[in-house]
Design a protein around this motif. Sequence first.
Motif, mmCIF file in Angstrom:
data_model
loop_
_atom_site.group_PDB
_atom_site.id
_atom_site.type_symbol
_atom_site.label_atom_id
_atom_site.label_comp_id
_atom_site.label_asym_id
_atom_site.label_seq_id
_atom_site.Cartn_x
_atom_site.Cartn_y
_atom_site.Cartn_z
ATOM 1 N N SER A 1 0.829 -1.183 0.000
ATOM 2 C CA SER A 1 0.000 0.000 0.000
ATOM 3 C C SER A 1 0.876 1.249 0.000
ATOM 4 N N LEU A 2 0.260 2.361 -0.282
ATOM 5 C CA LEU A 2 0.981 3.621 -0.383
ATOM 6 C C LEU A 2 1.580 4.033 0.955
ATOM 7 N N GLY A 3 0.821 3.881 2.021
ATOM 8 C CA GLY A 3 1.306 4.260 3.351
ATOM 9 C C GLY A 3 2.538 3.472 3.761
ATOM 10 N N ARG A 4 2.528 2.197 3.460
ATOM 11 C CA ARG A 4 3.676 1.359 3.812
ATOM 12 C C ARG A 4 4.900 1.754 3.000
ATOM 13 N N ALA A 5 4.697 2.063 1.726
ATOM 14 C CA ALA A 5 5.824 2.457 0.870
ATOM 15 C C ALA A 5 6.437 3.758 1.357
ATOM 16 N N ILE A 6 5.604 4.712 1.747
ATOM 17 C CA ILE A 6 6.102 5.993 2.252
ATOM 18 C C ILE A 6 6.842 5.776 3.568
ATOM 19 N N SER A 7 6.276 4.949 4.430
ATOM 20 C CA SER A 7 6.910 4.657 5.712
ATOM 21 C C SER A 7 8.274 4.004 5.511
ATOM 22 N N ARG A 8 8.340 3.078 4.585
ATOM 23 C CA ARG A 8 9.612 2.387 4.306
ATOM 24 C C ARG A 8 10.642 3.383 3.766
ATOM 25 N N ALA A 9 10.216 4.286 2.875
ATOM 26 C CA ALA A 9 11.140 5.278 2.310
ATOM 27 C C ALA A 9 11.631 6.231 3.394
ATOM 28 N N TRP A 10 10.766 6.597 4.313
ATOM 29 C CA TRP A 10 11.150 7.494 5.417
ATOM 30 C C TRP A 10 12.186 6.828 6.325
ATOM 31 N N ARG A 11 11.966 5.557 6.626
ATOM 32 C CA ARG A 11 12.916 4.830 7.477
ATOM 33 C C ARG A 11 14.281 4.674 6.794
ATOM 34 N N ASP A 12 14.274 4.550 5.459
ATOM 35 C CA ASP A 12 15.517 4.340 4.717
ATOM 36 C C ASP A 12 16.342 5.622 4.566
ATOM 37 N N LEU A 13 15.749 6.798 4.841
ATOM 38 C CA LEU A 13 16.509 8.045 4.741
ATOM 39 C C LEU A 13 17.546 8.109 5.849
ATOM 40 N N ASN A 14 18.735 8.661 5.518
ATOM 41 C CA ASN A 14 19.744 8.823 6.567
ATOM 42 C C ASN A 14 19.415 10.086 7.374
ATOM 43 N N ALA A 15 20.073 10.307 8.471
ATOM 44 C CA ALA A 15 19.780 11.398 9.405
ATOM 45 C C ALA A 15 19.921 12.768 8.742
ATOM 46 N N ASN A 16 20.891 12.915 7.848
ATOM 47 C CA ASN A 16 21.103 14.191 7.161
ATOM 48 C C ASN A 16 19.904 14.556 6.285
ATOM 49 N N GLU A 17 19.437 13.607 5.477
ATOM 50 C CA GLU A 17 18.284 13.857 4.584
ATOM 51 C C GLU A 17 17.003 14.043 5.400
ATOM 52 N N ARG A 18 16.846 13.273 6.444
ATOM 53 C CA ARG A 18 15.652 13.352 7.280
ATOM 54 C C ARG A 18 15.567 14.701 7.996
ATOM 55 N N SER A 19 16.713 15.236 8.441
ATOM 56 C CA SER A 19 16.711 16.509 9.177
ATOM 57 C C SER A 19 16.187 17.654 8.301
ATOM 58 N N ARG A 20 16.437 17.604 6.995
ATOM 59 C CA ARG A 20 15.929 18.644 6.076
ATOM 60 C C ARG A 20 14.394 18.690 6.126
ATOM 61 N N TYR A 21 13.750 17.529 6.049
ATOM 62 C CA TYR A 21 12.281 17.464 6.075
ATOM 63 C C TYR A 21 11.719 17.812 7.456
ATOM 64 N N GLU A 22 12.431 17.389 8.497
ATOM 65 C CA GLU A 22 11.977 17.720 9.851
ATOM 66 C C GLU A 22 12.049 19.219 10.098
ATOM 67 N N GLU A 23 13.083 19.885 9.561
ATOM 68 C CA GLU A 23 13.201 21.340 9.690
ATOM 69 C C GLU A 23 12.056 22.042 8.952
ATOM 70 N N MET A 24 11.731 21.547 7.744
ATOM 71 C CA MET A 24 10.601 22.127 6.994
ATOM 72 C C MET A 24 9.304 21.948 7.771
ATOM 73 N N GLY A 25 9.137 20.805 8.401
ATOM 74 C CA GLY A 25 7.940 20.543 9.208
ATOM 75 C C GLY A 25 7.864 21.462 10.414
ATOM 76 N N ASN A 26 8.992 21.680 11.074
ATOM 77 C CA ASN A 26 9.015 22.578 12.233
ATOM 78 C C ASN A 26 8.679 24.011 11.834
ATOM 79 N N GLU A 27 9.236 24.473 10.696
ATOM 80 C CA GLU A 27 8.932 25.824 10.213
ATOM 81 C C GLU A 27 7.443 25.978 9.894
ATOM 82 N N ASP A 28 6.895 24.964 9.236
ATOM 83 C CA ASP A 28 5.469 25.015 8.876
ATOM 84 C C ASP A 28 4.594 24.981 10.131
ATOM 85 N N ARG A 29 4.972 24.174 11.124
ATOM 86 C CA ARG A 29 4.233 24.101 12.380
ATOM 87 C C ARG A 29 4.258 25.447 13.095
ATOM 88 N N PHE A 30 5.438 26.108 13.115
ATOM 89 C CA PHE A 30 5.566 27.417 13.746
ATOM 90 C C PHE A 30 4.709 28.450 13.013
#
Length: 130
Positions: A1-30
């Motif tokens: 399913s789509l949700g599982r594929a997205i979850s798997r891709a998120w887990r496969d990201l390294n910390a550097n790539e993941r931090s970019r998206y987390e920063e965008m999420g924090n900015e949007d939340r603020f």
Amino acid sequence: SLGRAISRAWRDLNANERSRYEEMGNEDRFRFRSESHARDVAVTALKERLRRERDEIIITGDGGRSTRGQRRREIRKAEKRAKRELNGRHNNGNNHYEDRKRKKNEKKQTRTIAKKKTKTFIDSDEEEYH
């Protein structure tokens, strides 16, 4: 399913790539929280201003005291009353209930008169009025 594929891709990201998206999420939340807070402050200020205007005591033409909200309700009520009188709903103080009752009685009397004038024929060809 789509949700599982997205979850798997998120887990496969390294910390550097993941931090970019987390920063965008924090900015949007603020951004969302600050816009929501600004909107809430504006709405609260507007409601408070309207409440103060509505509850402000004014002196009426006859020397009495009233509030703007009470005065507005009185004007609205007078406008409705004038509209009903213009449409003929209230004749000489009669209310809707009395008007409907009068019309119902008139209709009933008309039916009674109509019944009295009807003819019924008996088998012996004699006319009989009811």
